[in-house]
Design a protein around this motif. Structure first.
Motif, PDB file in Angstrom:
ATOM      1  N   ASP A 163       0.843  -1.191   0.000  1.00  0.00           N
ATOM      2  CA  ASP A 163       0.000   0.000   0.000  1.00  0.00           C
ATOM      3  C   ASP A 163       0.875   1.237   0.000  1.00  0.00           C
ATOM      4  N   LEU A 164       0.337   2.303  -0.582  1.00  0.00           N
ATOM      5  CA  LEU A 164       0.904   3.642  -0.438  1.00  0.00           C
ATOM      6  C   LEU A 164      -0.101   4.442   0.383  1.00  0.00           C
ATOM      7  N   VAL A 165       0.282   4.805   1.588  1.00  0.00           N
ATOM      8  CA  VAL A 165      -0.607   5.511   2.503  1.00  0.00           C
ATOM      9  C   VAL A 165      -0.301   6.994   2.407  1.00  0.00           C
ATOM     10  N   THR A 166      -1.317   7.786   2.051  1.00  0.00           N
ATOM     11  CA  THR A 166      -1.195   9.243   2.001  1.00  0.00           C
ATOM     12  C   THR A 166      -2.115   9.818   3.077  1.00  0.00           C
ATOM     13  N   PRO A 167      -2.011  11.103   3.375  1.00  0.00           N
ATOM     14  CA  PRO A 167      -2.937  11.677   4.356  1.00  0.00           C
ATOM     15  C   PRO A 167      -4.406  11.594   3.913  1.00  0.00           C
ATOM     16  N   GLU A 168      -4.639  11.547   2.609  1.00  0.00           N
ATOM     17  CA  GLU A 168      -6.013  11.545   2.099  1.00  0.00           C
ATOM     18  C   GLU A 168      -6.576  10.160   1.830  1.00  0.00           C
ATOM     19  N   MET A 169      -5.710   9.202   1.456  1.00  0.00           N
ATOM     20  CA  MET A 169      -6.213   7.891   1.035  1.00  0.00           C
ATOM     21  C   MET A 169      -5.132   6.827   1.155  1.00  0.00           C
ATOM     22  N   ILE A 170      -5.561   5.584   0.969  1.00  0.00           N
ATOM     23  CA  ILE A 170      -4.644   4.450   0.910  1.00  0.00           C
ATOM     24  C   ILE A 170      -4.794   3.815  -0.461  1.00  0.00           C
ATOM     25  N   ILE A 171      -3.667   3.763  -1.199  1.00  0.00           N
ATOM     26  CA  ILE A 171      -3.663   3.208  -2.550  1.00  0.00           C
ATOM     27  C   ILE A 171      -3.069   1.805  -2.486  1.00  0.00           C
ATOM     28  N   ASN A 172      -3.838   0.812  -2.877  1.00  0.00           N
ATOM     29  CA  ASN A 172      -3.341  -0.554  -2.885  1.00  0.00           C
ATOM     30  C   ASN A 172      -2.673  -0.858  -4.226  1.00  0.00           C
ATOM     31  N   VAL A 173      -1.519  -1.499  -4.163  1.00  0.00           N
ATOM     32  CA  VAL A 173      -0.777  -1.905  -5.357  1.00  0.00           C
ATOM     33  C   VAL A 173      -0.585  -3.429  -5.258  1.00  0.00           C
ATOM     34  N   PRO A 174      -1.517  -4.207  -5.801  1.00  0.00           N
ATOM     35  CA  PRO A 174      -1.493  -5.664  -5.590  1.00  0.00           C
ATOM     36  C   PRO A 174      -0.701  -6.452  -6.623  1.00  0.00           C
ATOM     37  N   PHE A 175       0.091  -5.801  -7.483  1.00  0.00           N
ATOM     38  CA  PHE A 175       0.745  -6.483  -8.601  1.00  0.00           C
ATOM     39  C   PHE A 175       1.620  -7.656  -8.160  1.00  0.00           C
ATOM     40  N   ILE A 176       2.398  -7.484  -7.116  1.00  0.00           N
ATOM     41  CA  ILE A 176       3.281  -8.559  -6.666  1.00  0.00           C
ATOM     42  C   ILE A 176       2.453  -9.697  -6.071  1.00  0.00           C
ATOM     43  N   LYS A 177       1.481  -9.355  -5.255  1.00  0.00           N
ATOM     44  CA  LYS A 177       0.623 -10.370  -4.631  1.00  0.00           C
ATOM     45  C   LYS A 177      -0.076 -11.227  -5.686  1.00  0.00           C
ATOM     46  N   GLU A 178      -0.530 -10.598  -6.748  1.00  0.00           N
ATOM     47  CA  GLU A 178      -1.294 -11.304  -7.780  1.00  0.00           C
ATOM     48  C   GLU A 178      -0.414 -12.027  -8.800  1.00  0.00           C
ATOM     49  N   LYS A 179       0.883 -11.766  -8.788  1.00  0.00           N
ATOM     50  CA  LYS A 179       1.805 -12.392  -9.746  1.00  0.00           C
ATOM     51  C   LYS A 179       1.946 -13.876  -9.432  1.00  0.00           C
ATOM     52  N   SER A 180       1.892 -14.688 -10.469  1.00  0.00           N
ATOM     53  CA  SER A 180       2.004 -16.133 -10.313  1.00  0.00           C
ATOM     54  C   SER A 180       3.476 -16.545 -10.380  1.00  0.00           C
ATOM     55  N   ILE A 181       4.087 -16.712  -9.203  1.00  0.00           N
ATOM     56  CA  ILE A 181       5.467 -17.182  -9.132  1.00  0.00           C
ATOM     57  C   ILE A 181       5.547 -18.264  -8.055  1.00  0.00           C
ATOM     58  N   THR A 182       6.565 -19.107  -8.150  1.00  0.00           N
ATOM     59  CA  THR A 182       6.681 -20.212  -7.203  1.00  0.00           C
ATOM     60  C   THR A 182       7.448 -19.839  -5.944  1.00  0.00           C
ATOM     61  N   ALA A 183       8.121 -18.714  -5.929  1.00  0.00           N
ATOM     62  CA  ALA A 183       8.894 -18.284  -4.761  1.00  0.00           C
ATOM     63  C   ALA A 183       7.992 -17.519  -3.791  1.00  0.00           C
ATOM     64  N   GLY A 184       8.492 -17.318  -2.590  1.00  0.00           N
ATOM     65  CA  GLY A 184       7.795 -16.465  -1.639  1.00  0.00           C
ATOM     66  C   GLY A 184       7.745 -15.038  -2.154  1.00  0.00           C
ATOM     67  N   LYS A 185       6.790 -14.270  -1.702  1.00  0.00           N
ATOM     68  CA  LYS A 185       6.603 -12.907  -2.215  1.00  0.00           C
ATOM     69  C   LYS A 185       6.801 -11.828  -1.151  1.00  0.00           C
ATOM     70  N   SER A 186       7.242 -12.192   0.005  1.00  0.00           N
ATOM     71  CA  SER A 186       7.346 -11.250   1.121  1.00  0.00           C
ATOM     72  C   SER A 186       8.156 -10.014   0.738  1.00  0.00           C
ATOM     73  N   ILE A 187       7.680  -8.860   1.173  1.00  0.00           N
ATOM     74  CA  ILE A 187       8.414  -7.606   0.960  1.00  0.00           C
ATOM     75  C   ILE A 187       9.320  -7.400   2.167  1.00  0.00           C
ATOM     76  N   ASN A 188      10.628  -7.382   1.914  1.00  0.00           N
ATOM     77  CA  ASN A 188      11.623  -7.311   2.983  1.00  0.00           C
ATOM     78  C   ASN A 188      12.027  -5.892   3.332  1.00  0.00           C
ATOM     79  N   ASN A 189      12.033  -5.003   2.338  1.00  0.00           N
ATOM     80  CA  ASN A 189      12.505  -3.648   2.583  1.00  0.00           C
ATOM     81  C   ASN A 189      12.177  -2.771   1.383  1.00  0.00           C
TER      82      ASN A 189
END
Length: 173
Positions: A101-127
């Motif tokens: 997500d990108l959290v702004t003072p006005e709204m929260i924008i969800n960016v699900p591209f990585i979550k929805e990507k079909s890959i066999t590895a883990g998808k955790s965001i580390n940094n």
């Protein structure tokens, strides 16, 4: 008989007191875990702390803190990393399942591209790492370059041997 009347009155009074503590009908109350801080970020004005159940932030020198949870619009649970981006007034929030997500003072924008990507590895965001208008997202499978102006993925880097998945934990420039 008198004991039964007294016990009945005490039961009625305790029921009223317990009910007085409940949130109004039709509303939700959040009971998120904020004890284990997983990531910190901020600027001179605010310090943001990420936990498994949400985000809390405070202003240095003040005794009050505020929270941002799913009830406020965060798109997921299990936050793994956050990064405040001063130039854009965004807070990037990464999750264990690759969602962010990108959290702004006005709204929260969800960016699900990585979550929805079909890959066999883990998808955790580390940094996260910011360079100009680009956000580098360190994941369990590689590195992603994200354009902050257009809010889109520019490139994905698989840095393992022969371009295979390999975890990236941080970026230095």
């Amino acid at each position: 008989m008198v004991n039964k009347i007294i016990n009945g009155c005490l039961l009625l009074i305790s029921g009223i007191l317990i009910n007085a503590q409940a949130p109004p009908t039709g509303t939700w109350k959040s009971y998120n875990a904020f004890r284990e801080v997983r990531s910190l970020s901020g600027n001179n004005d605010r310090i943001f702390c990420a936990s498994r159940g949400g985000i809390f932030y405070f202003r240095p020198g003040e005794d009050e803190f505020k929270t941002i949870t799913r009830l406020d619009g965060l798109s997921d649970f299990d936050i793994t990393s956050i990064k405040y981006i001063d130039a854009y007034n965004f807070l990037a929030v990464g999750y264990a399942n690759g969602n962010f997500d990108l959290v702004t003072p006005e709204m929260i924008i969800n960016v699900p591209f990585i979550k929805e990507k079909s890959i066999t590895a883990g998808k955790s965001i580390n940094n996260f790492y910011v360079l100009d208008n680009r956000l580098f997202i360190c994941t369990s499978f590689g590195l992603i370059k994200f354009n902050l102006d257009r809010k889109e993925i520019i490139e994905t880097y698989f840095i393992g041997e022969n371009n295979t998945y390999a975890p990236v934990y941080d970026v230095v420039h």
